[in-house]
Design a protein around this motif. Structure first.
Motif, PDB file in Angstrom:
ATOM      1  N   MET A   1       0.833  -1.194   0.000  1.00  0.00           N
ATOM      2  CA  MET A   1       0.000   0.000   0.000  1.00  0.00           C
ATOM      3  C   MET A   1       0.872   1.249   0.000  1.00  0.00           C
ATOM      4  N   SER A   2       0.500   2.203  -0.831  1.00  0.00           N
ATOM      5  CA  SER A   2       1.259   3.447  -0.911  1.00  0.00           C
ATOM      6  C   SER A   2       0.900   4.355   0.255  1.00  0.00           C
ATOM      7  N   SER A   3       1.903   5.042   0.804  1.00  0.00           N
ATOM      8  CA  SER A   3       1.638   5.986   1.885  1.00  0.00           C
ATOM      9  C   SER A   3       1.409   7.394   1.338  1.00  0.00           C
ATOM     10  N   ARG A   4       1.498   7.550   0.028  1.00  0.00           N
ATOM     11  CA  ARG A   4       1.394   8.868  -0.568  1.00  0.00           C
ATOM     12  C   ARG A   4      -0.052   9.367  -0.530  1.00  0.00           C
ATOM     13  N   VAL A   5      -0.222  10.607  -0.097  1.00  0.00           N
ATOM     14  CA  VAL A   5      -1.526  11.274  -0.116  1.00  0.00           C
ATOM     15  C   VAL A   5      -1.318  12.622  -0.791  1.00  0.00           C
ATOM     16  N   PHE A   6      -1.788  12.721  -2.020  1.00  0.00           N
ATOM     17  CA  PHE A   6      -1.608  13.961  -2.770  1.00  0.00           C
ATOM     18  C   PHE A   6      -2.975  14.505  -3.143  1.00  0.00           C
ATOM     19  N   VAL A   7      -3.295  15.705  -2.679  1.00  0.00           N
ATOM     20  CA  VAL A   7      -4.599  16.313  -2.922  1.00  0.00           C
ATOM     21  C   VAL A   7      -4.479  17.268  -4.110  1.00  0.00           C
ATOM     22  N   ALA A   8      -5.197  16.937  -5.180  1.00  0.00           N
ATOM     23  CA  ALA A   8      -5.157  17.741  -6.399  1.00  0.00           C
ATOM     24  C   ALA A   8      -6.546  18.322  -6.679  1.00  0.00           C
ATOM     25  N   ASP A   9      -6.641  19.140  -7.730  1.00  0.00           N
ATOM     26  CA  ASP A   9      -7.946  19.637  -8.140  1.00  0.00           C
ATOM     27  C   ASP A   9      -8.856  18.457  -8.481  1.00  0.00           C
ATOM     28  N   CYS A  10     -10.106  18.520  -8.019  1.00  0.00           N
ATOM     29  CA  CYS A  10     -11.063  17.449  -8.288  1.00  0.00           C
ATOM     30  C   CYS A  10     -12.449  18.094  -8.384  1.00  0.00           C
ATOM     31  N   PHE A  11     -12.979  18.157  -9.576  1.00  0.00           N
ATOM     32  CA  PHE A  11     -14.240  18.870  -9.799  1.00  0.00           C
ATOM     33  C   PHE A  11     -15.424  17.904  -9.787  1.00  0.00           C
ATOM     34  N   LYS A  12     -16.527  18.386  -9.307  1.00  0.00           N
ATOM     35  CA  LYS A  12     -17.716  17.557  -9.119  1.00  0.00           C
ATOM     36  C   LYS A  12     -18.389  17.275 -10.461  1.00  0.00           C
ATOM     37  N   ALA A  13     -18.813  16.017 -10.618  1.00  0.00           N
ATOM     38  CA  ALA A  13     -19.544  15.630 -11.828  1.00  0.00           C
ATOM     39  C   ALA A  13     -20.984  15.265 -11.523  1.00  0.00           C
ATOM     40  N   PHE A  14     -21.316  15.143 -10.232  1.00  0.00           N
ATOM     41  CA  PHE A  14     -22.669  14.777  -9.809  1.00  0.00           C
ATOM     42  C   PHE A  14     -22.996  15.594  -8.573  1.00  0.00           C
TER      43      PHE A  14
END
Length: 584
Positions: A1-14
């Motif tokens: 399991m990767s320990s990486r947590v990267f928060v990027a732009d994420c736009f809503k589709a619903f």
């Protein structure tokens, strides 16, 4: 399991009743495709289970055999304003639980003493803050931690924007299943898990203190999905009470209590939920669809285990039904944005203002590859896990959960020497010996704990442990005497009757044993092992066909009870031979 947590732009589709990065149709298709490529039995099927009365769909995902074995559950429930969203929710709940329990039970966490951790680590103050310990001197905490072997996981501290090592057992004992979430993207998973921790926190704080909170005027609701859900309750005569549960978090939370005057209390229950999201009206949608999930459409009693109080009468819930102040739903905080990254940042900043830090662990399953996280917020309340305890007591529980068998007693003794004498630490030292198969030395320590002014609520439990040690030594009569004392103190402890049944079985008092196991089942109707134990007593009394029936009930509840299956095979073979002999 990767320990990486990267928060990027994420736009809503619903954006209907819930905000998602994919439409629910796409989510269902995507998850099923992920599952189809695995050689693991995770999902059996999804089923809609509501009666249709409310017209608010409820789905369950039935677990496959591998998922049941790992998670200990046979189904996961899903909610939503539309059938496809409820089905997507049920699927994602299963993805969440399977990923999280794989992480907890199958990860090779490094075991290190606090002083040996090679990188950024949570502070001694975080250990105290996590259980609201305001009395233990931090120097004592720091002193004990230096040589305390703990299992560590890597978390992303979203507040400080750093990676930290956090003691997984310490926080799991506080949060348990509160904090994991799966999502279409890691951003969606983080936002949901963060909000769920806040949701349980505000619910715990308000319920524990029975705090009056502002009433939300349902006429102020404008979101089409929320309006539609409220109307569905009204059409069926369901009484709704809506409350602002946001407290000081800066994140909108809605408490909702519902009951049906036409079926309560004979055929339905009072249902109480909390919903937390970045938007107040979406929080309301979450609370209302959860009511539908738990209510059995208000015409069937349910057996769900609540994280909030399950009130038997309206008088018990008076602090939720009284109108102290009425406000529009627009008065609640609103952190919503079309970009989930910005919503996460706003939530993190809101919690930072009240001294809470957000730590996120990546628990995505490497084969499943559905984004999943476990969020920890030191200082957030959950059930009773953060009350009436302190550093030493929680450290004792952590030792029992996470330390290697050879370390348990030594660490318990170190804890007792530094923080004792105290009945709870004496008890945990005795329990450590009990777990290391040393019941003889454990018994006098349990008796010593009884002499150290224990919490009256713990007296029955201590006597049960004494009985368990006598049972392990084959001393069944003294065990029964200890159980009798425990029952006088608390007759609702299921363990009393399970142990009593075992002792009577060993003493070949099978009728008494069956009576004890029946009492255990009365307290816990889903206790498969107690059904199996009744089967063994019926077998020894010569009631073989009855024994087979009861063994089968046990296996329906828990297919993993091997001795029940073996006894069925043996008894059926015996009966078949007798029938064949009688016909010849």
């Amino acid at each position: 399991m990767s320990s990486r947590v990267f928060v990027a732009d994420c736009f809503k589709a619903f954006r209907h009743d819930q905000d998602k990065a994919r439409s629910p149709d796409d989510t269902v298709a995507w998850v099923r495709k992920r599952l189809s490529g695995l050689n693991v039995d995770i999902l059996n099927k999804t089923i809609r289970i509501d009666t249709g009365r409310l017209d608010i769909p409820v789905y369950i995902s039935l677990c496959g055999s591998d998922a049941t074995r790992l998670t200990g559950t046979k189904k996961q429930m899903g909610k939503g304003a539309s059938p496809i969203q409820a089905e997507a929710s049920a699927l994602m709940e299963l993805m969440e639980r399977y990923s999280f329990f794989s992480f907890i039970h199958q990860s090779d966490f490094p075991t290190l003493r606090y002083r040996e951790v090679p990188q950024q680590v949570v502070s001694p103050e975080d250990f105290k803050r996590s259980i609201h310990d305001e009395t233990t001197p931090v120097d004592l905490v720091r002193s004990f931690l230096q040589d305390f072997p703990l299992r560590w996981a890597v978390a992303r501290n979203l507040t400080q924007k750093i990676y930290q090592m956090i003691p997984i057992d310490w926080f799991y004992l506080i949060n348990e299943y509160n904090g994991p979430a799966a999502g279409n993207t890691i951003e969606e998973a983080i936002l949901q898990s963060l909000c769920e921790v806040v949701e349980r926190h505000v619910g715990s704080v308000i319920c524990y203190g029975e705090r009056p909170t502002p009433t939300i005027d349902p006429g102020s609701v404008r979101d089409p999905a929320a309006v539609e859900l409220i109307d569905k309750f009204r059409k069926q005569g369901i009484v709704l009470h809506l409350k602002d549960f946001s407290l000081d978090t800066g994140i909108p939370s809605v408490g909702a209590l519902a009951y049906d005057p036409s079926t309560f209390p004979d055929r339905s229950e009072i249902v109480f939920t909390v919903g937390t999201t970045s938007n107040p009206e979406k929080s309301l949608c979450r609370a209302l669809t959860e009511i539908a999930q738990l209510a059995g459409d208000f015409e069937n009693r349910t057996s769900y285990r609540p994280t909030l109080p399950k009130y038997a009468s309206l008088d018990q819930a008076r602090y939720l039904t009284d109108d102290h102040e009425t406000i529009p739903i627009s008065a609640l905080p609103d952190l919503s944005h079309d970009n989930m990254r910005i919503e996460i940042e706003r939530c993190v900043d809101a919690l930072k203002r009240i001294g809470m830090e957000v730590m996120v662990i990546n628990v995505e399953h490497p084969e499943l590859q559905v984004p999943a996280v476990y969020t920890v917020i030191p200082g957030a309340h959950f059930l009773e896990h953060t009350r009436d305890t302190d550093f030493a007591q929680h450290a004792a529980r952590t030792i029992l959960r996470g330390c290697a068998p050879g370390e348990v007693v030594a660490q318990m003794e170190r804890l007792l020497n530094l923080f004792g004498p105290r009945y709870d630490l004496t008890f945990f030292l005795a329990h450590g010996l009990e777990l290391e198969d040393k019941p003889g030395p454990a018994i006098p320590l349990f008796r010593k704990a009884l002499e150290q002014e224990p919490d009256p609520r713990e007296l029955a439990s201590i006597h049960v442990h004494i009985a368990s040690c006598h049972k392990a030594l084959g001393e069944y009569e003294p065990a029964l005497e200890a159980l009798e004392r425990a029952e006088l103190l608390n007759s609702e402890l299921k363990e009393i009757y399970n142990l009593r049944g075992f002792c009577y079985f060993k003493l070949k008092k099978h009728h008494e044993a069956i009576e004890a196991f029946e009492k255990a089942i009365e307290l816990d109707p889903g206790s498969a092992i107690d059904y199996a134990n009744i089967g063994s007593n019926l077998r020894d009394l010569g009631h073989r066909e009855e024994a087979i029936k009861v063994y089968r009930i046990a296996l329906e509840l828990d297919p993993g009870i091997d001795f029940a299956r073996e006894n069925i095979d043996r008894l059926e073979a015996d009966l078949a031979r007798e029938r064949a002999a009688g016909q010849s």
